[in-house]
Each structure stands twice: as C-alpha cells, then as structure tokens.
Design an enzyme around this catalytic site. Structure first.
Site, short mmCIF file in Angstrom:
data_model
loop_
_atom_site.label_atom_id
_atom_site.label_comp_id
_atom_site.label_asym_id
_atom_site.label_seq_id
_atom_site.Cartn_x
_atom_site.Cartn_y
_atom_site.Cartn_z
N CYS A 113 54.10 50.35 42.98
CA CYS A 113 53.90 48.92 43.30
C CYS A 113 55.22 48.19 43.52
O CYS A 113 55.24 47.10 44.08
CB CYS A 113 53.11 48.24 42.20
SG CYS A 113 51.52 49.02 41.91
N HIS A 250 53.41 40.44 42.00
CA HIS A 250 52.56 41.60 42.29
C HIS A 250 51.14 41.25 41.84
O HIS A 250 50.92 40.72 40.75
CB HIS A 250 53.09 42.81 41.53
CG HIS A 250 52.21 44.00 41.65
ND1 HIS A 250 51.68 44.40 42.85
CD2 HIS A 250 51.73 44.87 40.71
CE1 HIS A 250 50.93 45.47 42.66
NE2 HIS A 250 50.94 45.76 41.37
N ASN A 280 44.48 44.92 44.15
CA ASN A 280 45.86 45.38 43.98
C ASN A 280 46.19 46.35 45.12
O ASN A 280 45.65 47.45 45.17
CB ASN A 280 45.97 46.07 42.61
CG ASN A 280 47.36 46.62 42.34
OD1 ASN A 280 48.21 46.66 43.23
ND2 ASN A 280 47.58 47.05 41.11
O1 UT7 Z 1 49.90 47.81 39.69
C1 UT7 Z 1 49.88 48.31 38.39
C2 UT7 Z 1 48.53 48.88 38.15
N1 UT7 Z 1 47.94 48.66 36.87
C3 UT7 Z 1 47.46 47.50 36.44
O2 UT7 Z 1 47.72 46.47 36.93
C4 UT7 Z 1 46.53 47.53 35.28
C5 UT7 Z 1 46.86 46.66 34.15
N2 UT7 Z 1 45.75 46.59 33.25
C6 UT7 Z 1 44.65 45.82 33.53
O3 UT7 Z 1 44.59 45.16 34.54
C7 UT7 Z 1 43.54 45.80 32.50
O4 UT7 Z 1 43.93 46.53 31.36
C8 UT7 Z 1 42.20 46.35 33.05
C9 UT7 Z 1 41.62 45.38 34.07
C10 UT7 Z 1 42.42 47.71 33.66
C11 UT7 Z 1 41.20 46.50 31.91
O5 UT7 Z 1 41.01 45.28 31.25
P1 UT7 Z 1 40.98 45.23 29.67
O6 UT7 Z 1 40.67 43.87 29.27
O7 UT7 Z 1 42.27 45.84 29.19
O8 UT7 Z 1 39.72 46.14 29.35
P2 UT7 Z 1 39.66 47.49 28.52
O9 UT7 Z 1 40.32 48.59 29.26
O10 UT7 Z 1 40.12 47.22 27.12
O11 UT7 Z 1 38.12 47.75 28.49
C12 UT7 Z 1 37.22 46.84 27.84
C13 UT7 Z 1 35.83 47.40 27.99
C14 UT7 Z 1 35.71 48.88 27.63
O12 UT7 Z 1 34.45 49.06 27.01
P3 UT7 Z 1 34.32 49.16 25.43
O13 UT7 Z 1 35.17 50.33 25.03
O14 UT7 Z 1 34.84 47.88 24.89
O15 UT7 Z 1 32.86 49.37 25.20
C15 UT7 Z 1 35.71 49.56 28.96
O16 UT7 Z 1 35.02 50.79 28.93
O17 UT7 Z 1 35.42 47.30 29.37
C16 UT7 Z 1 34.97 48.57 29.83
N3 UT7 Z 1 35.27 48.69 31.24
C17 UT7 Z 1 34.46 48.23 32.18
N4 UT7 Z 1 33.25 47.62 32.11
C18 UT7 Z 1 32.68 47.26 33.27
C19 UT7 Z 1 36.37 49.21 31.82
N5 UT7 Z 1 36.28 49.10 33.16
C20 UT7 Z 1 35.09 48.50 33.40
C21 UT7 Z 1 34.44 48.10 34.58
N6 UT7 Z 1 33.25 47.48 34.48
N7 UT7 Z 1 34.98 48.28 35.81
#
Ligand code: UT7
Length: 323
Positions: A113, A250, A280
C-alpha cells in the site's frame, strides 16, 4: 532551489462495481458490518481481461491530459504495485510502451500500500537533482486477483483501481518532504504468499496464496505508524498542523483514518475519503483520492496536503506538499 510539483492528476476505476449487498451473497457478512467496521460501501473490480497495466494506462492518460503533457515530455516512470501483470517485464515498462514513450527509466516498486508514496519520493529526488524533468508516478492494483473470496475478514476490504500524477520541476514548492519507513519484523501480519522463489506445494499453495491479514494488529500498527510519520513531516518542515488544508490518507478503514485525524489533531472535514466508493486499492488509494478531490474542486492550487500511508512489509510513509 528546485522542487517537484504535481502538474496533473488522474485516476481510473473499473466499471464493474461490487456492492456490500453483492458480497452478502458470496460470504457470511452484512452490509451493516462492512459499513460500520470499515466504512466501505462498494469497490470496483477489474474485468477478467483487464490487467494492472490497463488500469494504470487510463489513469496516466487522464493525468497527462490534466498536466498538458504528451508522451514525448515524460522522462521517468515509476509504478507502485503489488499486483503486477507479470513477474517481468515490470508494469513500468508495459505502461511505457502502451503510452508510446520510449527510452526513459521505467520500473515498479513493490511496497504494497505504500507503493505510491515510495514512488513519489523516488521521483521527487530525480526531479530535484535535475535528472528528470517530467515524471509519471503511478499506483495501480488488481487486488481482486489475490484476494481470497472465501475469507470474509479480508475480501470485503479490497478493490481495484489506479491513480497517477505528473511531477514537474518548479522553483516554488511543491513537495516539501517525503518520509519512508519499513520494518520487516512485522512481515507476517499482512501477506500474499503466492511465491516465485518460494514455492509451496499442493494445498499449501492454495492455502497460502491469497491475502492474509492479522486485521486487529495491523489496525494498531497502522494508526501508530501513520500518525508518527505525519507528525515527523510537520516537525521536519516546521509547519503547524493547523496549516494543513487536506489529509489524503491511505484508504484502508474509516476507523483507522478517524484515529489518525484524532492523533494529528486535524478534523475529519479536512480528510479526503474515497474508501466508501473504492474500498482499499492499496498503492492506488492515495492518487485515486487525490484526483477525486482535485476534480471535484475540494483541493485547490497552493493548498497544503499531507499524504500518509502504511501497508504490508510493513512499510509506511508520508509526503507533505503544496498542491
Ligand atoms: O492496507 C492495509 C491493509 N489492512 C488493513 O487496513 C486492515 C486493518 N484492519 C481493519 O481494518 C480491521 O481490523 C478489520 C476491518 C479487518 C476488522 O475489524 P475489527 O473491528 O478488527 O473486527 P475483528 O477482526 O475483531 O472481528 C470482529 C468480529 C469477529 O467475530 P467474533 O470473533 O467477534 O465472533 C469476526 O469473525 O467480526 C467478524 N467478522 C465479520 N463479520 C461479518 C470479520 N469479518 C467479518 C465480515 N462480516 N466481513
């Protein structure tokens, strides 16, 4: 003193749009989750026969037109991409040929990125030294090709697109500074392990091929690294945050961007957001957002802009400039 200055901008997003509602049919997710956790509403996806070079070409043509330059004027091409058409020739060379430019240096930088900011920093130094007079700096990606469309944690975040700027010398700034960083200790937080030299076999290849991300950890590092590199740019130029007209960050996640805005104390109404439309797009995200805000009249000549990015590697960087 010679500075490099952005003489024109362009972007291209493929016509095909994938909405959050479309993704609900592919993986176990919801429009509500994607919007609230990431801010993304849609992303554009390249057709099967559209490559990164195809997207980059459109963005470059738009940037060249807005700068009022032709193929004969361009003497330097750098493309940030992590999804090149081929192992080689690099996208810079393919693009050079497509645009009818011949002979000048043309290459890609592979810093995920951060590719556009790395490319901007390199081109800036070539212009300042007098070695280049008219550079194309591009970020272009077809991330849809390396996303795992069964992994809801990542596939909802990414999109395809390209953005480009034309850089020319000017006695007035221009790019005031660029700051680049990397720390390979964190390489496992964000990977796409489809290797050339590394060749896992069979299922391991399938399993490890696509984008994998430790989302939560990346989130924390992103806020910290983008915040500190933006602050470093202000200190280096002895410029106060109140002077910033626009942050063009970004476009990874609205919550990361909100945290950045809080950390550098620049309000969200001074932040350009395009992630709702494009998701993204990795190296393409900053030049796409820049062009959108230039064309809709938000960003005007003379304004002070801050670019800040982070990505796989990990890599991160900033640029402080007068548009
Ligand atoms: O350019 C660099 C690339 N990387 C990034 O920019 C990523 C940076 N990170 C993020 O943007 C965030 O961490 C995410 C958007 C990827 C995730 O958000 P979060 O608030 O950190 O969620 P999480 O990973 O802690 O997941 C929360 C819950 C989980 O369920 P449980 O374990 O609480 O039951 C996940 O399994 O949300 C669930 N989950 C989803 N649910 C519905 C994860 N992805 C999804 C989804 N739809 N697409």
């Amino acid at each position: 003193m010679i500075y490099s200055r952005i003489a024109g901008t362009g972007h291209y997003a493929p016509e095909k749009v994938l909405t959050n509602a479309d993704l609900e049919k592919i993986v176990d997710t919801s429009d509500e989750w994607i919007r609230t956790r990431s801010g993304i509403e849609r992303r554009h996806i390249a057709e099967d026969n559209q490559t990164t070079t195809d997207l980059a070409e459109q963005a470059c043509r738009a940037a060249m037109e807005s700068a009022g330059v032709g193929p004969a004027d361009i003497d330097f091409i750098v493309v940030g991409t992590t999804t090149p058409d081929l192992v080689f020739p690099n996208v810079g060379c393919l693009l050079q040929n497509r645009l009818g430019i011949h002979g000048c240096p043309a290459f890609s930088v592979e810093t995920a990125c951060s590719g556009f900011i790395y490319g901007l920093s390199i081109a800036d130094k070539f212009i300042r030294s007098g070695e280049a007079k008219c550079a194309l700096v591009v970020g272009a990606e077809t991330l849809s090709r390396i996303v795992d469309w069964t992994d809801r944690a990542t596939c909802v975040l990414f999109g395809d697109g390209a953005g480009a700027v034309v850089l020319k010398p000017d006695t007035e700034a221009g790019i005031l500074s660029t700051h680049l960083r990397a720390d390979g200790r964190y390489h496992e937080l964000l990977t796409a392990r489809s290797g050339v030299s590394v060749q896992p076999a069979g299922d391991a290849l399938r399993d490890g091929y696509n984008v994998r991300m430790a989302g939560g950890e990346i989130f924390k590092v992103a806020v910290k690294s983008m915040g500190s590199i933006a602050e470093e740019a202000l200190v280096a130029n002895n410029i106060d945050k109140s002077e910033i007209d626009w942050i063009v960050p970004h476009q990874a996640n609205i919550r990361i961007i909100q945290a950045l805005s809080k950390r550098v104390d620049v309000s969200m109404d001074k932040v350009v957001l395009t992630l709702q439309e494009f998701g993204n797009t990795s190296a393409a995200s900053i030049p796409m957002a820049l062009d959108v805000a230039v064309r809709d009249g938000r960003i005007r000549r003379g304004q002070l802009l801050m670019f800040a990015t982070f990505g796989g590697g990990l890599t991160w960087g900033s640029a402080l400039l007068r548009y």
